[in-house]
Design a protein around this motif. Structure first.
Motif, PDB file in Angstrom:
ATOM      1  N   TYR A 154       0.833  -1.200   0.000  1.00  0.00           N
ATOM      2  CA  TYR A 154       0.000   0.000   0.000  1.00  0.00           C
ATOM      3  C   TYR A 154       0.870   1.253   0.000  1.00  0.00           C
ATOM      4  O   TYR A 154       0.576   2.238  -0.697  1.00  0.00           O
ATOM      5  CB  TYR A 154      -0.906   0.014   1.235  1.00  0.00           C
ATOM      6  CG  TYR A 154      -2.073  -0.946   1.177  1.00  0.00           C
ATOM      7  CD1 TYR A 154      -2.861  -1.042   0.038  1.00  0.00           C
ATOM      8  CD2 TYR A 154      -2.416  -1.727   2.276  1.00  0.00           C
ATOM      9  CE1 TYR A 154      -3.949  -1.912  -0.004  1.00  0.00           C
ATOM     10  CE2 TYR A 154      -3.498  -2.592   2.242  1.00  0.00           C
ATOM     11  CZ  TYR A 154      -4.249  -2.687   1.099  1.00  0.00           C
ATOM     12  OH  TYR A 154      -5.323  -3.540   1.044  1.00  0.00           O
ATOM     13  N   LEU A 155       1.926   1.223   0.790  1.00  0.00           N
ATOM     14  CA  LEU A 155       2.813   2.383   0.862  1.00  0.00           C
ATOM     15  C   LEU A 155       3.473   2.652  -0.487  1.00  0.00           C
ATOM     16  O   LEU A 155       3.586   3.807  -0.922  1.00  0.00           O
ATOM     17  CB  LEU A 155       3.874   2.160   1.938  1.00  0.00           C
ATOM     18  CG  LEU A 155       3.367   2.164   3.379  1.00  0.00           C
ATOM     19  CD1 LEU A 155       4.474   1.704   4.329  1.00  0.00           C
ATOM     20  CD2 LEU A 155       2.876   3.553   3.785  1.00  0.00           C
ATOM     21  N   VAL A 156       3.912   1.588  -1.150  1.00  0.00           N
ATOM     22  CA  VAL A 156       4.520   1.746  -2.473  1.00  0.00           C
ATOM     23  C   VAL A 156       3.521   2.391  -3.436  1.00  0.00           C
ATOM     24  O   VAL A 156       3.851   3.343  -4.155  1.00  0.00           O
ATOM     25  CB  VAL A 156       4.991   0.385  -3.023  1.00  0.00           C
ATOM     26  CG1 VAL A 156       5.358   0.505  -4.496  1.00  0.00           C
ATOM     27  CG2 VAL A 156       6.192  -0.116  -2.246  1.00  0.00           C
ATOM     28  N   ALA A 157       2.279   1.872  -3.453  1.00  0.00           N
ATOM     29  CA  ALA A 157       1.259   2.421  -4.345  1.00  0.00           C
ATOM     30  C   ALA A 157       0.957   3.879  -4.017  1.00  0.00           C
ATOM     31  O   ALA A 157       0.750   4.702  -4.914  1.00  0.00           O
ATOM     32  CB  ALA A 157      -0.014   1.583  -4.260  1.00  0.00           C
ATOM     33  N   ALA A 158       0.924   4.200  -2.715  1.00  0.00           N
ATOM     34  CA  ALA A 158       0.631   5.570  -2.301  1.00  0.00           C
ATOM     35  C   ALA A 158       1.731   6.523  -2.747  1.00  0.00           C
ATOM     36  O   ALA A 158       1.460   7.571  -3.347  1.00  0.00           O
ATOM     37  CB  ALA A 158       0.458   5.637  -0.785  1.00  0.00           C
ATOM     38  N   PHE A 159       2.974   6.175  -2.460  1.00  0.00           N
ATOM     39  CA  PHE A 159       4.076   7.050  -2.834  1.00  0.00           C
ATOM     40  C   PHE A 159       4.223   7.144  -4.342  1.00  0.00           C
ATOM     41  O   PHE A 159       4.594   8.191  -4.875  1.00  0.00           O
ATOM     42  CB  PHE A 159       5.370   6.586  -2.179  1.00  0.00           C
ATOM     43  CG  PHE A 159       5.504   7.020  -0.751  1.00  0.00           C
ATOM     44  CD1 PHE A 159       6.136   8.207  -0.415  1.00  0.00           C
ATOM     45  CD2 PHE A 159       4.976   6.252   0.270  1.00  0.00           C
ATOM     46  CE1 PHE A 159       6.252   8.617   0.900  1.00  0.00           C
ATOM     47  CE2 PHE A 159       5.086   6.649   1.592  1.00  0.00           C
ATOM     48  CZ  PHE A 159       5.730   7.827   1.910  1.00  0.00           C
ATOM     49  N   ASP A 160       3.960   6.042  -5.050  1.00  0.00           N
ATOM     50  CA  ASP A 160       4.028   6.063  -6.506  1.00  0.00           C
ATOM     51  C   ASP A 160       2.999   7.025  -7.084  1.00  0.00           C
ATOM     52  O   ASP A 160       3.241   7.676  -8.096  1.00  0.00           O
ATOM     53  CB  ASP A 160       3.802   4.648  -7.054  1.00  0.00           C
ATOM     54  CG  ASP A 160       3.833   4.595  -8.564  1.00  0.00           C
ATOM     55  OD1 ASP A 160       4.906   4.864  -9.147  1.00  0.00           O
ATOM     56  OD2 ASP A 160       2.789   4.297  -9.176  1.00  0.00           O
ATOM     57  N   PRO A 281       9.971  -0.036 -10.772  1.00  0.00           N
ATOM     58  CA  PRO A 281      10.776  -0.366  -9.584  1.00  0.00           C
ATOM     59  C   PRO A 281      11.568   0.816  -9.037  1.00  0.00           C
ATOM     60  O   PRO A 281      11.836   0.874  -7.832  1.00  0.00           O
ATOM     61  CB  PRO A 281      11.704  -1.477 -10.089  1.00  0.00           C
ATOM     62  CG  PRO A 281      10.943  -2.118 -11.199  1.00  0.00           C
ATOM     63  CD  PRO A 281      10.202  -0.988 -11.872  1.00  0.00           C
ATOM     64  N   ASP A 282      11.919   1.766  -9.902  1.00  0.00           N
ATOM     65  CA  ASP A 282      12.704   2.919  -9.441  1.00  0.00           C
ATOM     66  C   ASP A 282      11.932   3.776  -8.450  1.00  0.00           C
ATOM     67  O   ASP A 282      12.529   4.521  -7.662  1.00  0.00           O
ATOM     68  CB  ASP A 282      13.122   3.783 -10.640  1.00  0.00           C
ATOM     69  CG  ASP A 282      14.124   3.081 -11.549  1.00  0.00           C
ATOM     70  OD1 ASP A 282      14.781   2.130 -11.059  1.00  0.00           O
ATOM     71  OD2 ASP A 282      14.239   3.462 -12.723  1.00  0.00           O
ATOM     72  N   SER A 283      10.600   3.677  -8.476  1.00  0.00           N
ATOM     73  CA  SER A 283       9.799   4.520  -7.585  1.00  0.00           C
ATOM     74  C   SER A 283       9.540   3.870  -6.236  1.00  0.00           C
ATOM     75  O   SER A 283       9.035   4.525  -5.320  1.00  0.00           O
ATOM     76  CB  SER A 283       8.464   4.864  -8.250  1.00  0.00           C
ATOM     77  OG  SER A 283       7.654   3.711  -8.356  1.00  0.00           O
ATOM     78  N   ILE A 284       9.859   2.581  -6.100  1.00  0.00           N
ATOM     79  CA  ILE A 284       9.561   1.880  -4.851  1.00  0.00           C
ATOM     80  C   ILE A 284      10.345   2.473  -3.694  1.00  0.00           C
ATOM     81  O   ILE A 284       9.833   2.616  -2.582  1.00  0.00           O
ATOM     82  CB  ILE A 284       9.868   0.376  -4.991  1.00  0.00           C
ATOM     83  CG1 ILE A 284       8.881  -0.262  -5.974  1.00  0.00           C
ATOM     84  CG2 ILE A 284       9.782  -0.328  -3.641  1.00  0.00           C
ATOM     85  CD1 ILE A 284       9.110  -1.734  -6.188  1.00  0.00           C
ATOM     86  N   LEU A 285      11.591   2.831  -3.928  1.00  0.00           N
ATOM     87  CA  LEU A 285      12.450   3.317  -2.850  1.00  0.00           C
ATOM     88  C   LEU A 285      11.866   4.551  -2.175  1.00  0.00           C
ATOM     89  O   LEU A 285      12.115   4.792  -0.989  1.00  0.00           O
ATOM     90  CB  LEU A 285      13.845   3.624  -3.406  1.00  0.00           C
ATOM     91  CG  LEU A 285      14.927   4.015  -2.408  1.00  0.00           C
ATOM     92  CD1 LEU A 285      15.137   2.913  -1.367  1.00  0.00           C
ATOM     93  CD2 LEU A 285      16.240   4.314  -3.121  1.00  0.00           C
ATOM     94  N   ASP A 331      15.034  -5.835   4.130  1.00  0.00           N
ATOM     95  CA  ASP A 331      14.512  -7.090   3.607  1.00  0.00           C
ATOM     96  C   ASP A 331      13.194  -6.855   2.874  1.00  0.00           C
ATOM     97  O   ASP A 331      12.952  -7.419   1.798  1.00  0.00           O
ATOM     98  CB  ASP A 331      14.319  -8.091   4.742  1.00  0.00           C
ATOM     99  CG  ASP A 331      13.673  -9.387   4.268  1.00  0.00           C
ATOM    100  OD1 ASP A 331      14.309 -10.102   3.474  1.00  0.00           O
ATOM    101  OD2 ASP A 331      12.530  -9.663   4.676  1.00  0.00           O
ATOM    102  N   SER A 332      12.331  -6.030   3.440  1.00  0.00           N
ATOM    103  CA  SER A 332      11.044  -5.733   2.815  1.00  0.00           C
ATOM    104  C   SER A 332      11.252  -5.051   1.465  1.00  0.00           C
ATOM    105  O   SER A 332      10.594  -5.397   0.469  1.00  0.00           O
ATOM    106  CB  SER A 332      10.208  -4.848   3.737  1.00  0.00           C
ATOM    107  OG  SER A 332       8.936  -4.607   3.190  1.00  0.00           O
ATOM    108  N   LEU A 333      12.150  -4.090   1.427  1.00  0.00           N
ATOM    109  CA  LEU A 333      12.445  -3.388   0.175  1.00  0.00           C
ATOM    110  C   LEU A 333      12.987  -4.352  -0.868  1.00  0.00           C
ATOM    111  O   LEU A 333      12.555  -4.346  -2.029  1.00  0.00           O
ATOM    112  CB  LEU A 333      13.438  -2.259   0.433  1.00  0.00           C
ATOM    113  CG  LEU A 333      13.990  -1.552  -0.817  1.00  0.00           C
ATOM    114  CD1 LEU A 333      12.876  -0.846  -1.566  1.00  0.00           C
ATOM    115  CD2 LEU A 333      15.087  -0.566  -0.435  1.00  0.00           C
ATOM    116  N   GLN A 334      13.920  -5.185  -0.463  1.00  0.00           N
ATOM    117  CA  GLN A 334      14.539  -6.107  -1.409  1.00  0.00           C
ATOM    118  C   GLN A 334      13.538  -7.127  -1.943  1.00  0.00           C
ATOM    119  O   GLN A 334      13.602  -7.516  -3.109  1.00  0.00           O
ATOM    120  CB  GLN A 334      15.726  -6.814  -0.747  1.00  0.00           C
ATOM    121  CG  GLN A 334      16.920  -5.898  -0.512  1.00  0.00           C
ATOM    122  CD  GLN A 334      18.055  -6.589   0.232  1.00  0.00           C
ATOM    123  OE1 GLN A 334      17.834  -7.537   0.986  1.00  0.00           O
ATOM    124  NE2 GLN A 334      19.274  -6.116   0.019  1.00  0.00           N
TER     125      GLN A 334
END
Length: 341
Positions: A154-160, A281-285, A331-334
């Motif tokens: 959810y956080l990835v989708a929100a920040f993206d 994938p570049d936006s996940i960070l 670990d979660s990021l990877q």
């Protein structure tokens, strides 16, 4: 020598004056054209919900003439999805009286789009809502157990999408969420906690004020119960958690915008997975702000995956930066980067 007779000359004149009939247009008598009307008389509305090709639109929002109208979608928009939260232009009968039907002829420019895919390998995206500026991530402390990996997604989708996340922990009367919340210590996000029949309504109303907030969460976490507490007239369907599997049942089947003071909360159906096949994938960070700061020291093109040479993030986390929680965050990021690589 001419082989033409006087009768032949008359026949030529007859055929010269003959006008062939044009083939009729099977779809109407008007000639087809690519020029579309400007619809200068169109009125603007907010899409509140979508139901089988019909759209409930709020017209005249914030004025004494505010009312709801039913609309269909113009044929020229048949390849463009119209979703909850869209600002659209309507023509036709926008009165909203029984039996009236207007037509959506334009979708105004969207500020944000929250999207998901069926799974991580599916690049076909599904738009959930438009123009939300906050995401309320609803997680239960127990029954069902909290899923930190789903929250990461959810956080990835929100920040993206450029949407500010807020974390709401429900059912804290059943379990202490302290250990779960350690997973997100490094993130600068607001956390709200609640117990059964003890919703922090005033706190949530203040957070939702003047915002358009989309509520997301795993089935059975109490999201619709929360929405009903904020909007008593909402009457959103509430499910129960299966005592054997520990999973919640899908109850709310539609996405709908509901007014909360001068803000909006958009309730969405509960999900058990949240695909990110559409995300670069570049936006996940960006969703891991604590790690993103360390990543500035990484060499160009660093993947941050296990075994990445000279990865400053891996080196510093292994050296103890961010403490024990840093290892979990890495670990979660990877895991997400590996899934989408």
């Amino acid at each position: 020598m001419s082989w033409l007779s006087e009768d032949d000359d008359e026949d030529d004149d007859k055929y010269a004056d003959y006008e062939a009939k044009s083939r009729p247009n099977p779809k109407g008598n008007r000639a087809r054209t690519k020029i579309r009307p400007e619809h200068k008389d169109a009125v603007t509305g907010r899409v509140l919900t979508v139901d089988r090709g019909r759209y409930l639109v709020l017209v005249g929002e914030g004025t004494p003439e505010e009312h709801e109208a039913i609309a269909s979608r113009a044929s020229e928009l048949r390849k463009q999805p119209v979703v909850t939260g869209d600002r659209v232009d309507l023509v036709g009968d926008t009165s909203g009286i029984d039996g009236s039907l207007s037509r959506i002829v334009r979708i105004q420019e969207r500020k944000t789009l929250l999207r998901r895919s069926a799974d991580d390998s599916d690049e076909v995206e599904r738009i959930i809502v438009a123009n939300a500026d906050q995401m309320l991530i609803v997680v239960s402390a127990a029954n069902p157990e909290p899923r930190p990996r789903l929250v990461d997604r959810y956080l990835v989708a929100a920040f993206d999408a450029g949407i500010t996340p807020i974390l709401c922990i429900t059912k804290t009367d059943l379990a202490d969420p302290t250990e779960f919340l350690k997973n997100f210590v490094g993130l600068d996000i607001i956390v709200v906690q609640s117990a059964e029949d003890k919703w922090p309504i005033e706190t949530l109303r203040a957070l939702l004020s003047a915002h358009s907030t989309v509520a997301v969460g795993h089935s059975g976490v109490g999201k619709s119960t929360l929405v009903n507490a904020l909007v008593p007239d909402a009457k959103r369907a509430i499910g129960r958690v299966n005592t054997v599997t520990g999973r919640g049942r899908h109850t709310s089947s539609s996405t709908i915008s509901l007014r909360v003071g001068d803000g909006w909360i958009i309730d969405t159906p509960g999900v058990r997975s949240f695909g990110l096949g559409h995300v670069n994938p570049d936006s996940i960070l960006r969703s891991f702000t604590d790690l993103a700061e360390i990543a500035l020291e990484c060499p160009r093109g660093c993947t941050h995956l296990p075994g990445s040479p000279d990865c400053a993030m891996i080196e510093q986390i292994e050296a103890g930066r961010l403490g024990d929680i840093g290892r979990y965050r890495l670990d979660s990021l990877q895991r997400l980067l590996s899934t989408l690589a």
